[in-house]
Design an enzyme around this catalytic site. Structure first.
Site, PDB file in Angstrom:
ATOM      1  N   LYS A   1       6.044   5.104  -9.376  1.00  0.00           N
ATOM      2  CA  LYS A   1       6.105   3.972 -10.272  1.00  0.00           C
ATOM      3  C   LYS A   1       6.074   2.657  -9.510  1.00  0.00           C
ATOM      4  O   LYS A   1       5.834   1.604 -10.060  1.00  0.00           O
ATOM      5  CB  LYS A   1       7.416   4.035 -11.080  1.00  0.00           C
ATOM      6  CG  LYS A   1       7.525   5.275 -11.966  1.00  0.00           C
ATOM      7  CD  LYS A   1       8.922   5.375 -12.603  1.00  0.00           C
ATOM      8  CE  LYS A   1       9.549   6.667 -12.092  1.00  0.00           C
ATOM      9  NZ  LYS A   1      10.872   6.933 -12.631  1.00  0.00           N
ATOM     10  N   GLY A   2       6.354   2.751  -8.211  1.00  0.00           N
ATOM     11  CA  GLY A   2       6.590   1.549  -7.415  1.00  0.00           C
ATOM     12  C   GLY A   2       5.452   0.545  -7.382  1.00  0.00           C
ATOM     13  O   GLY A   2       5.685  -0.657  -7.317  1.00  0.00           O
TER      14      GLY A   2
ATOM     15  N   ASP B   1       5.893   3.342   4.522  1.00  0.00           N
ATOM     16  CA  ASP B   1       7.051   3.416   5.416  1.00  0.00           C
ATOM     17  C   ASP B   1       6.708   4.357   6.566  1.00  0.00           C
ATOM     18  O   ASP B   1       6.207   3.932   7.594  1.00  0.00           O
ATOM     19  CB  ASP B   1       8.259   3.881   4.594  1.00  0.00           C
ATOM     20  CG  ASP B   1       9.539   3.957   5.409  1.00  0.00           C
ATOM     21  OD1 ASP B   1       9.515   3.616   6.599  1.00  0.00           O
ATOM     22  OD2 ASP B   1      10.580   4.359   4.848  1.00  0.00           O
TER      23      ASP B   1
END
Ligand code: IMP
Ligand code: MG
Length: 173
Positions: A40-41, A100
């Site tokens: 969803k980010g 990340d």
């Protein structure tokens, strides 16, 4: 008092999103684009981005899970929702909130590449230093940041803080 310390302000995000949009317009001029957001980010970034890209485009979404409720990548990527559309022969731009370790994006890229898109690139709002150092190719990057955990503008901690209009750190308790 704000629940987080501001790392990247709403105004700075807005400016950068417009710059990325202009770059995408130049790079894809004359082509039709399929933007694939990773839920969803990336949703907030993607919705702001498409409003500043003046090209014929379609959107689709995938949902993957790499973290569960933890704040470190597990290396195990599960597909929770696949694309609705076929991507063979299309110009696909993957939209990610943050890279990340790079495990999530590497997995998704590999999976989509096997479907034969005409082109496949990545736009990430944020890239952490450790991913930049790992040599992962990201075609459009909003901001390179340190390795701290950040929230806001779509990014969550256990589903909290996605609605912050800026990117922030959680203050030490
Ligand atoms: P990676 O697989 O380690 O690159 O992790 C990518 C995914 O982990 C992103 O799509 C985010 O959902 C989540 N993530 C990584 N770092 C952060 C962070 O600092 N805040 C919130 N979510 C993060
Ligand atoms: Mg997340």
């Amino acid at each position: 008092m704000s629940p987080t310390d501001v790392l990247i302000s709403e105004a700075a995000i807005r400016t950068r999103v417009v710059e990325i949009g202009r770059q995408i317009e130049r790079d894809y001029a004359g082509q039709e684009l399929l933007l694939v957001g990773i839920l969803k980010g990336a949703a907030m970034f993607m919705m702001d981005l498409i409003r500043v890209v003046d090209l014929p485009l379609a959107i689709d979404f995938m949902a993957v899970s790499s973290y569960g409720a933890a704040t470190e990548s597990s290396g195990v990527v599960r597909i929770l929702k696949d694309l609705d559309s076929a991507i063979g022969g299309r110009h696909v731009l993957l939209i990610e909130d943050i890279v990340d370790s790079g495990l999530t994006i590497a997995y998704v890229l590999d999976m989509l590449r096997r479907r034969g898109p005409a082109s496949l690139k990545v736009a990430a709002l944020l890239v952490k230093e450790r991913a930049a150092g790992a040599g992962l190719r990201t075609d459009y990057v909003g901001f390179t940041i340190g390795n701290e955990f950040v929230v806001g503008y779509g990014l969550d901690l256990n589903e909290h803080y996605r609605n912050l209009p800026y990117i922030g750190f959680l203050p030490a308790p």
